[in-house]
Scaffold this active site. Structure first.
Site, PDB file in Angstrom:
ATOM      1  N   LYS A  12       0.849  -1.199   0.000  1.00 44.13           N
ATOM      2  CA  LYS A  12       0.000   0.000   0.000  1.00 44.13           C
ATOM      3  C   LYS A  12       0.880   1.243   0.000  1.00 44.13           C
ATOM      4  CE  LYS A  12      -4.057  -2.012   2.123  1.00 44.13           C
ATOM      5  NZ  LYS A  12      -3.619  -3.383   1.738  1.00 44.13           N
ATOM      6  N   ASP A  30      -1.703  -1.980  -4.105  1.00 45.61           N
ATOM      7  CA  ASP A  30      -3.102  -2.066  -3.657  1.00 45.61           C
ATOM      8  C   ASP A  30      -3.766  -0.698  -3.808  1.00 45.61           C
ATOM      9  OD1 ASP A  30      -2.618  -4.675  -2.876  1.00 45.61           O
ATOM     10  OD2 ASP A  30      -2.693  -4.271  -0.729  1.00 45.61           O
ATOM     11  N   ARG A  40      -5.500  -5.562 -11.069  1.00 43.24           N
ATOM     12  CA  ARG A  40      -6.362  -6.410 -10.235  1.00 43.24           C
ATOM     13  C   ARG A  40      -7.704  -5.691 -10.113  1.00 43.24           C
ATOM     14  NH1 ARG A  40      -4.455  -6.218  -4.472  1.00 43.24           N
ATOM     15  NH2 ARG A  40      -2.855  -7.684  -5.119  1.00 43.24           N
ATOM     16  N   LYS A  64     -14.021  -5.473  -5.858  1.00 48.03           N
ATOM     17  CA  LYS A  64     -15.230  -4.651  -5.661  1.00 48.03           C
ATOM     18  C   LYS A  64     -14.897  -3.349  -4.936  1.00 48.03           C
ATOM     19  CE  LYS A  64     -18.575  -8.417  -5.630  1.00 48.03           C
ATOM     20  NZ  LYS A  64     -19.682  -9.075  -4.911  1.00 48.03           N
ATOM     21  N   ARG A 121     -11.634  -4.733   7.996  1.00 45.92           N
ATOM     22  CA  ARG A 121     -12.270  -4.706   6.659  1.00 45.92           C
ATOM     23  C   ARG A 121     -12.829  -6.077   6.293  1.00 45.92           C
ATOM     24  NH1 ARG A 121      -7.892  -1.126   5.537  1.00 45.92           N
ATOM     25  NH2 ARG A 121      -6.652  -2.736   4.525  1.00 45.92           N
ATOM     26  N   ARG A 122     -12.154  -7.137   6.732  1.00 48.19           N
ATOM     27  CA  ARG A 122     -12.679  -8.493   6.455  1.00 48.19           C
ATOM     28  C   ARG A 122     -13.966  -8.735   7.253  1.00 48.19           C
ATOM     29  NH1 ARG A 122      -8.857  -7.389   3.711  1.00 48.19           N
ATOM     30  NH2 ARG A 122     -10.625  -6.670   2.511  1.00 48.19           N
TER      31      ARG A 122
HETATM   32  P1  FDA Z   1     -18.713 -10.243  -1.678  1.00 45.83           P
HETATM   33  O1  FDA Z   1     -18.325  -9.317  -0.585  1.00 45.83           O
HETATM   34  O2  FDA Z   1     -20.030 -10.046  -2.337  1.00 45.83           O
HETATM   35  O3  FDA Z   1     -18.579 -11.713  -1.132  1.00 45.83           O
HETATM   36  C1  FDA Z   1     -18.957 -12.851  -1.860  1.00 45.83           C
HETATM   37  C2  FDA Z   1     -18.857 -14.077  -0.971  1.00 45.83           C
HETATM   38  O4  FDA Z   1     -17.482 -14.298  -0.652  1.00 45.83           O
HETATM   39  C3  FDA Z   1     -19.529 -13.945   0.376  1.00 45.83           C
HETATM   40  O5  FDA Z   1     -20.894 -14.299   0.304  1.00 45.83           O
HETATM   41  C4  FDA Z   1     -18.721 -14.890   1.226  1.00 45.83           C
HETATM   42  O6  FDA Z   1     -19.097 -16.230   0.982  1.00 45.83           O
HETATM   43  C5  FDA Z   1     -17.332 -14.697   0.696  1.00 45.83           C
HETATM   44  N1  FDA Z   1     -16.621 -13.639   1.426  1.00 45.83           N
HETATM   45  C6  FDA Z   1     -16.317 -12.398   0.981  1.00 45.83           C
HETATM   46  N2  FDA Z   1     -15.637 -11.703   1.911  1.00 45.83           N
HETATM   47  C7  FDA Z   1     -15.530 -12.528   2.968  1.00 45.83           C
HETATM   48  C8  FDA Z   1     -14.911 -12.390   4.255  1.00 45.83           C
HETATM   49  N3  FDA Z   1     -14.298 -11.280   4.620  1.00 45.83           N
HETATM   50  N4  FDA Z   1     -14.979 -13.444   5.100  1.00 45.83           N
HETATM   51  C9  FDA Z   1     -15.582 -14.594   4.734  1.00 45.83           C
HETATM   52  N5  FDA Z   1     -16.180 -14.775   3.530  1.00 45.83           N
HETATM   53  C10 FDA Z   1     -16.151 -13.768   2.672  1.00 45.83           C
HETATM   54  N6  FDA Z   1     -10.085  -4.010  -1.886  1.00 45.83           N
HETATM   55  C11 FDA Z   1      -9.608  -2.752  -2.063  1.00 45.83           C
HETATM   56  O7  FDA Z   1     -10.343  -1.787  -1.847  1.00 45.83           O
HETATM   57  N7  FDA Z   1      -8.322  -2.550  -2.475  1.00 45.83           N
HETATM   58  C12 FDA Z   1      -7.479  -3.583  -2.765  1.00 45.83           C
HETATM   59  O8  FDA Z   1      -6.335  -3.356  -3.154  1.00 45.83           O
HETATM   60  C13 FDA Z   1      -7.981  -4.906  -2.605  1.00 45.83           C
HETATM   61  N8  FDA Z   1      -7.198  -5.998  -2.871  1.00 45.83           N
HETATM   62  C14 FDA Z   1      -7.767  -7.253  -2.888  1.00 45.83           C
HETATM   63  C15 FDA Z   1      -7.018  -8.364  -3.306  1.00 45.83           C
HETATM   64  C16 FDA Z   1      -7.634  -9.595  -3.442  1.00 45.83           C
HETATM   65  C17 FDA Z   1      -6.834 -10.755  -3.945  1.00 45.83           C
HETATM   66  C18 FDA Z   1      -9.021  -9.752  -3.122  1.00 45.83           C
HETATM   67  C19 FDA Z   1      -9.718 -11.072  -3.301  1.00 45.83           C
HETATM   68  C20 FDA Z   1      -9.725  -8.689  -2.647  1.00 45.83           C
HETATM   69  C21 FDA Z   1      -9.124  -7.446  -2.502  1.00 45.83           C
HETATM   70  N9  FDA Z   1      -9.833  -6.360  -2.010  1.00 45.83           N
HETATM   71  C22 FDA Z   1      -9.300  -5.091  -2.150  1.00 45.83           C
HETATM   72  C23 FDA Z   1     -11.109  -6.570  -1.267  1.00 45.83           C
HETATM   73  C24 FDA Z   1     -12.312  -6.444  -2.158  1.00 45.83           C
HETATM   74  O9  FDA Z   1     -12.479  -5.106  -2.567  1.00 45.83           O
HETATM   75  C25 FDA Z   1     -13.597  -6.908  -1.446  1.00 45.83           C
HETATM   76  O10 FDA Z   1     -13.829  -6.094  -0.324  1.00 45.83           O
HETATM   77  C26 FDA Z   1     -13.577  -8.356  -0.998  1.00 45.83           C
HETATM   78  O11 FDA Z   1     -12.929  -9.176  -1.929  1.00 45.83           O
HETATM   79  C27 FDA Z   1     -15.022  -8.884  -0.796  1.00 45.83           C
HETATM   80  O12 FDA Z   1     -15.723  -8.819  -2.003  1.00 45.83           O
HETATM   81  P2  FDA Z   1     -16.092 -10.111  -2.911  1.00 45.83           P
HETATM   82  O13 FDA Z   1     -15.777  -9.747  -4.325  1.00 45.83           O
HETATM   83  O14 FDA Z   1     -15.396 -11.293  -2.426  1.00 45.83           O
HETATM   84  O15 FDA Z   1     -17.668 -10.215  -2.874  1.00 45.83           O
END
Ligand code: FDA
Length: 310
Positions: free
Chosen positions: A96, A130, A182, A185, A291-292
């Site tokens: 970051k 990031d 990358r 969302k 955030r997670r």
């Molecule tokens: P969504 O939140 O809709 O989740 C879909 C499903 O995935 C959920 O129903 C659940 O089953 C599972 N899930 C998702 N998050 C979970 C969690 N925390 N615990 C358990 N299960 C979970 N953001 C950003 O702003 N800047 C960045 O640089 C990055 N970098 C990044 C790298 C990588 C490799 C990933 C996968 C994600 C990021 N993110 C990020 C985070 C991203 O913006 C987003 O907040 C999360 O990936 C959650 O969104 P989903 O696309 O997974 O969908």
């Protein structure tokens, strides 16, 4: 509401002081964080590599306010790049810009990034910047472009967040430039004049911009998209597009976070798709952990339950 509260707490120093004090919070954070040391990160990477996954290592840290702390982060990234080469593991690095002094000065941050990329180039490695909150989007893209186009580094990529209105235009430009991007969302608290407030709109934008980036035709041949999501709907839309348009593996990979949907990670590997796991480690886990929690309220209830049971 709950998401907003958790995202607010992720940046609040008083909340950090209270929450990180509790053993149960540290134990829960371990679900998402490989450990505090480089040795633990290497062990997690080896395990994932053995399952067929690539890795990107993130040394946890953000919002540093002193030059000394930014310098310490640079040295930590030197050590990570050396360790990856020495241990012969399949890993790139993610970082970051506020960890490298962006809140102090853009020039300082750029100089620090340049040193890390020189080291990464020596080690034949790649760095992804990031993306943080939208207050940093312009500065992050400016630094990324200076490094890529003025300083000539081809081992750097960055992140675009589907929740921002601007991302469609940013991605169209980055695609023409042949960027390694990358797509995620977006994980921060954003105002409605910058980001889609409704999840359904974020999801629809994710699919649209993903398809546009991976369309055949005018992209520079270097344009590469990491589809970073755990969402089965997003993953299925990507798989359909990849299959329908015969998108070659050199143009895309899937990415997921350490500790989330491990079975889905393995399934995509079984199907033959490139899959990279984002593996964070280090002691500064608090904002990442919060955030997670914000992404999935079920995680929070699990935490509260465990907290009251001691
Ligand atoms: P969504 O939140 O809709 O989740 C879909 C499903 O995935 C959920 O129903 C659940 O089953 C599972 N899930 C998702 N998050 C979970 C969690 N925390 N615990 C358990 N299960 C979970 N953001 C950003 O702003 N800047 C960045 O640089 C990055 N970098 C990044 C790298 C990588 C490799 C990933 C996968 C994600 C990021 N993110 C990020 C985070 C991203 O913006 C987003 O907040 C999360 O990936 C959650 O969104 P989903 O696309 O997974 O969908």
């Amino acid at each position: 509401m709950l998401r907003s509260l958790l995202l607010y707490l992720s940046g609040a120093r008083w909340a950090k002081a209270i929450i990180t004090h509790f053993f149960i919070a540290r134990r829960m954070a371990r679900r998402f964080v490989a450990g505090e040391t480089m040795a633990e990160a290497v062990a997690a990477t080896r395990k994932l590599n053995a399952q067929g996954a690539l890795v990107t290592l993130d040394y946890l840290g953000e919002s540093v306010v002193s030059e000394a702390d930014a310098q310490q982060a640079v040295e930590q990234y030197f050590a990570i790049l050396d360790t990856i080469a020495r241990e012969d593991i399949q890993a790139t690095v993610s970082l970051k810009l506020t960890q490298l002094g962006l809140d102090i000065s853009e020039d300082l941050c750029l100089a620090n990034m340049r040193r890390i990329l020189e080291k990464a180039r020596e080690r034949h490695n790649h760095v992804t910047i990031d993306m943080e909150s939208s207050d940093y989007t312009d500065r992050t893209l400016r630094i990324y472009r200076t490094l890529r186009h003025e300083y000539g580094f081809d081992n750097v990529g960055t992140v675009i967040q589907a929740y921002l209105y601007r991302s469609e235009k940013d991605l169209a430009e980055l695609r023409a430039e042949g960027a390694f991007i990358r797509l995620c969302k977006g994980a921060y608290k954003e105002p409605p004049d910058r980001a889609f407030p409704k999840k359904a709109d974020v999801d629809a934008n994710f699919v649209n911009v993903m398809r546009a980036y991976l369309a055949n035709g005018t992209a520079s041949p270097e344009a590469h998209l990491a589809i970073a999501t755990h969402d089965p709907k997003m993953i299925n839309a990507a798989l359909e597009h990849i299959q329908a348009h015969s998108i070659p593996k050199e143009r895309y990979e899937f990415q997921m976070l350490y500790g989330i949907r491990a079975e889905a990670q393995r399934e995509l590997i079984r199907q033959g798709h490139p899959m990279r796991i984002y593996v964070p480690f280090g002691t500064h886990w608090y904002p990442y952990f919060m955030r997670r929690l914000a992404e999935r309220p079920a995680n929070l209830w699990f935490f509260i339950n465990a907290f009251f049971r001691g």
